[in-house]
Structures are given as C-alpha cells and as structure tokens.
Scaffold this motif. Structure first.
Motif, PDB file in Angstrom:
ATOM      1  N   UNK A  71      -0.744  15.383 -26.655  1.00  0.00           N
ATOM      2  CA  UNK A  71       0.571  16.007 -26.496  1.00  0.00           C
ATOM      3  C   UNK A  71       1.034  16.709 -27.770  1.00  0.00           C
ATOM      4  N   UNK A  72       0.669  16.158 -28.926  1.00  0.00           N
ATOM      5  CA  UNK A  72       1.130  16.703 -30.200  1.00  0.00           C
ATOM      6  C   UNK A  72       0.036  17.493 -30.921  1.00  0.00           C
ATOM      7  N   UNK A  73      -0.975  17.926 -30.184  1.00  0.00           N
ATOM      8  CA  UNK A  73      -2.055  18.713 -30.797  1.00  0.00           C
ATOM      9  C   UNK A  73      -1.475  19.933 -31.506  1.00  0.00           C
ATOM     10  N   UNK A  74      -1.931  20.148 -32.736  1.00  0.00           N
ATOM     11  CA  UNK A  74      -1.466  21.304 -33.490  1.00  0.00           C
ATOM     12  C   UNK A  74      -0.192  21.086 -34.273  1.00  0.00           C
ATOM     13  N   UNK A 144       5.024   8.029 -29.941  1.00  0.00           N
ATOM     14  CA  UNK A 144       5.410   7.892 -28.539  1.00  0.00           C
ATOM     15  C   UNK A 144       4.324   8.440 -27.613  1.00  0.00           C
ATOM     16  N   UNK A 145       3.728   9.573 -27.995  1.00  0.00           N
ATOM     17  CA  UNK A 145       2.669  10.163 -27.158  1.00  0.00           C
ATOM     18  C   UNK A 145       1.481   9.207 -27.044  1.00  0.00           C
ATOM     19  N   UNK A 146       1.149   8.527 -28.141  1.00  0.00           N
ATOM     20  CA  UNK A 146       0.036   7.585 -28.096  1.00  0.00           C
ATOM     21  C   UNK A 146       0.379   6.359 -27.264  1.00  0.00           C
ATOM     22  N   UNK A 147       1.644   5.929 -27.339  1.00  0.00           N
ATOM     23  CA  UNK A 147       2.074   4.803 -26.487  1.00  0.00           C
ATOM     24  C   UNK A 147       1.946   5.190 -25.015  1.00  0.00           C
ATOM     25  N   UNK A 148       2.397   6.389 -24.668  1.00  0.00           N
ATOM     26  CA  UNK A 148       2.323   6.859 -23.279  1.00  0.00           C
ATOM     27  C   UNK A 148       0.866   6.981 -22.825  1.00  0.00           C
ATOM     28  N   UNK A 149      -0.008   7.382 -23.749  1.00  0.00           N
ATOM     29  CA  UNK A 149      -1.444   7.482 -23.446  1.00  0.00           C
ATOM     30  C   UNK A 149      -2.013   6.113 -23.071  1.00  0.00           C
ATOM     31  N   UNK A 150      -1.758   5.110 -23.894  1.00  0.00           N
ATOM     32  CA  UNK A 150      -2.289   3.773 -23.615  1.00  0.00           C
ATOM     33  C   UNK A 150      -1.662   3.166 -22.355  1.00  0.00           C
ATOM     34  N   UNK A 151      -0.401   3.503 -22.092  1.00  0.00           N
ATOM     35  CA  UNK A 151       0.237   3.031 -20.864  1.00  0.00           C
ATOM     36  C   UNK A 151      -0.448   3.629 -19.638  1.00  0.00           C
ATOM     37  N   UNK A 152      -0.813   4.902 -19.714  1.00  0.00           N
ATOM     38  CA  UNK A 152      -1.536   5.539 -18.611  1.00  0.00           C
ATOM     39  C   UNK A 152      -2.892   4.866 -18.396  1.00  0.00           C
ATOM     40  N   UNK A 153      -3.573   4.537 -19.504  1.00  0.00           N
ATOM     41  CA  UNK A 153      -4.882   3.886 -19.386  1.00  0.00           C
ATOM     42  C   UNK A 153      -4.751   2.520 -18.718  1.00  0.00           C
ATOM     43  N   UNK A 154      -3.680   1.781 -19.044  1.00  0.00           N
ATOM     44  CA  UNK A 154      -3.490   0.447 -18.466  1.00  0.00           C
ATOM     45  C   UNK A 154      -3.229   0.504 -16.969  1.00  0.00           C
ATOM     46  N   UNK A 155      -2.685   1.612 -16.483  1.00  0.00           N
ATOM     47  CA  UNK A 155      -2.412   1.738 -15.041  1.00  0.00           C
ATOM     48  C   UNK A 155      -3.707   1.749 -14.236  1.00  0.00           C
TER      49      UNK A 155
END
Length: 373
Positions: A71-74, A144-155
């Motif tokens: 999400x925060x690339x760049x 926050x973007x990394x937290x959302x990433x890991x939350x998606x993986x846990x789903x």
C-alpha cells in the motif's frame, strides 16, 4: 540463457501499484460474470461455476492481501520494503515468488500481529501526528498497512502456489461405484499464471476415495506433482489412470487464467499489444485477459491384465480429430477466449488480426453486462 528477472518489473510508484490492484479487482469481478454467462449457455455446469468462482475469489483475496502489503510502495516509510514484482513480459500477474513469500508470512502472521499496535491505536497516533506535528504520518501508515496485510493472511482462503485437491461426491452409479469431482489449482512458476483443474472420475474402491486413508493422500500428492501448465492433459490423465487401478478419470479440464494484457503495465508483443495501444482506453478499461479451457474426455474403456488372474479398466481418451492436432494438444478440444472492455473490443474488431477468428470474445461493461461474440 535469458535472465527471467529482466522480464519482471517492480511497481515502486504508489499510484501505479494501487491502479494495478484495482485493475485486477475489476478483472476478477468480470471473470465471475463470464463464468455465469458460460453456465447460462450450458457450457459450464452449476457445480463447475461454483468451483471456478471459489478459486477466483481466493485469487481476489490474494490480490487484496498483496495490495495491503504494498500500500505504501514508493513512499518514505523509514525502511526499505521493496515493491510488488510482476511479470511484465509474459503474464501480467505477480511473479510466483510473491505468493511463496506470502505463504511464509501467513505461517507467522499471528506472531507479527501480537507485536503490533492495534488498528485503533495506530489511527489515533496518526491523528495526533497530523494535528500536533502537521506532518504526514508515513511510518504509522506503513505500520497500519502491514497490520492489515497480516490480518488478511489470517482470514485464509487465499490462492497459494499450490492449492491441494478437494474431492466432492457427485453420485452413486452402482454397487461400490461412485462418481466424484476433484478440483485443485496451482500458480505455475514457469509462466506466472493461475491454473485450475477439474477432474470427474469413477471410484471402484472398497472405501470411498475421500475417506480412504491410503489412496486419498497418494492421489493428492500425485495430482499436485503433475500440476504443470506445460504438461499435456492426456499425459496427466494417462499417468493417473495407470497409477490408480480402481480410479477411472472420465473428464479432465484445465483453465488457464491469463495472460493479462495492459498498455500501462505489460510489454507483451503481438496483436493485443497494438489493439490496446490504439484503443487509448481510459484508466481501468485498458486491459484484456486471455482465458483458455482445455478438455480431455474418455471415449471408451479397455480391459488390461493385472497379475495372474485379474484385469483392470484403462481409459481410452478422445483426442481432437481436426487436422491431426489431437496429438499436439493432448486434449479432446481447446477453447480460447478473451475478455475485454468495449473500447479495446471495437479496435480488435476493426483491426481483425489473424488468429482471432476462433477466439471467443467476452465484452464486459462497468455495469456488469457480458456480451459474447
């Protein structure tokens, strides 16, 4: 030998990365509608569409997770974390290594989340930083973007490089003879594309296949080892038929999802590259997706000796009878299709490049309509 990394591009620009993921979200939504249209035409069954839609949704969840990761690339986040690597030359999809890394991250997602601030805490800190320091809270946004990433993986329910076979009962067709649908999928690292398999088989074993503690693990391992886009269907089916005497593959199908062509992201050569360039379609409509279905059907059965006194059934597969191509394709038939928005389709129709006469065209609109040509 060509270095494959030359064909990989990193989406290091924030807006380019976000547009890329938005594009795929749109494409996958259209793909599910195309599958429904094929069911309405009688070319796919209700169970086929259910299976395909499930894999397409898993693919969508995978893209959603990756979009959070990058999400925060760049942006200046205080640490280097790279950018999405995509195959710009052949597939238009992320490279298989991205999915492999994601699978590893999923194994450790709970540990990462346990050591992170909560969503609420991060958002509160972001507000305080904006108000008190009057600066963009890039580091907090990244956290926050990394937290959302890991939350998606846990789903869970994501599309991995290997998606193990699932066995679904279809019907009983006699005493100790059952019909099952097996389906599995892979993200082929040779071509960086998702490939989905469906096999209808008859089971003559004493114990139903999914409950058989000996055969079912062997079947799963066998099929995943053969889940390579470069293998002919007849090779896969014959190998399976010969390895399992009481399992009889009657109908094997393979769906190749992609390549994805986009004038903004990919560098594929050929007619579609020119079509997209000349279409000059607005953002979000400058794409085309290839979709290929290969089918192999059993047309007969022969008896073969097994041991001293026994016999086993072996399938005789029907190969494409037209132009002697069956031996080349290893399939009973191959259906090629392309899915694209209205503007690129108009240019394709005007240019009428050779080789597209037998390709089915599914034209999709933002309103959700699907027209077949």
């Amino acid at each position: 030998m060509t270095d494959p990394s030359h064909d990989h591009a990193g989406l290091s620009d924030t807006f380019a990365s976000r547009r890329y993921f938005k594009k795929f979200e749109t494409i996958i939504r259209h793909l599910t509608r195309v599958a429904a249209a094929m069911q309405a035409e009688g070319r796919l069954s209700k169970s086929d569409v259910k299976v395909l839609t499930a894999y397409l949704m898993r693919l969508n969840f995978t893209f959603r997770a990756l979009s959070m990761k990058y999400l925060m690339a760049g942006r200046d986040t205080g640490r280097f974390f790279g950018s999405l690597a995509m195959d710009k030359r052949d597939s238009g999809f992320p490279v298989a290594a991205e999915l492999m890394t994601m699978a590893n991250d999923a194994q450790q997602a709970e540990r990462h989340l346990a050591n992170m601030a909560s969503e609420t805490q991060l958002k509160d800190e972001m507000v305080r930083t904006i108000i008190s320091d009057r600066t963009v809270p890039s580091k907090l946004q990244f956290a926050l973007s990394q937290r959302l990433y890991y939350q998606e993986l846990l789903k869970g329910e994501l599309f991995w490089t290997q998606n193990d076979p699932v066995c679904e009962w279809l019907e009983n067709i006699g005493e100790r003879r059952r019909r099952f649908l097996l389906h599995w999928a892979a993200f082929d690292s040779q071509v960086n594309l998702p490939v989905i398999y469906l096999m209808e088989l008859e089971d003559g074993g004493k114990v139903a296949l999914p409950k058989d503690e000996r055969r079912w693990p062997e079947v799963q391992a066998h099929l995943m080892a053969q889940a390579l886009a470069g293998l002919k269907l007849v090779t896969i089916a014959k190998g399976f038929d010969e390895d399992f005497d009481d399992l009889h593959p009657k109908h094997l199908r393979r769906f190749h999802v992609g390549p994805m062509y986009s004038s903004a992201y990919t560098e594929q050569s050929g007619p579609l590259h020119r079509v997209l360039e000349e279409a000059e379609a607005p953002a979000g409509q400058d794409w085309a997706l290839a979709w290929t279905l290969e089918e192999l059907e059993s047309e007969d059965v022969r008896e073969e000796r097994a041991g001293w006194f026994g016999t086993v059934e072996r399938e005789i597969f029907a190969l494409d009878p037209f132009g002697g191509r069956g031996a080349d394709t290893g399939a009973t038939r191959t259906q090629r299709a392309i899915i694209l928005p209205q503007r690129p389709f108009q240019v394709l129709a005007e240019l009428d490049p050779p080789g597209f006469g037998d390709v089915q065209k599914f034209v999709v609109s933002e309103a959700g309509q699907v027209l077949r040509y």
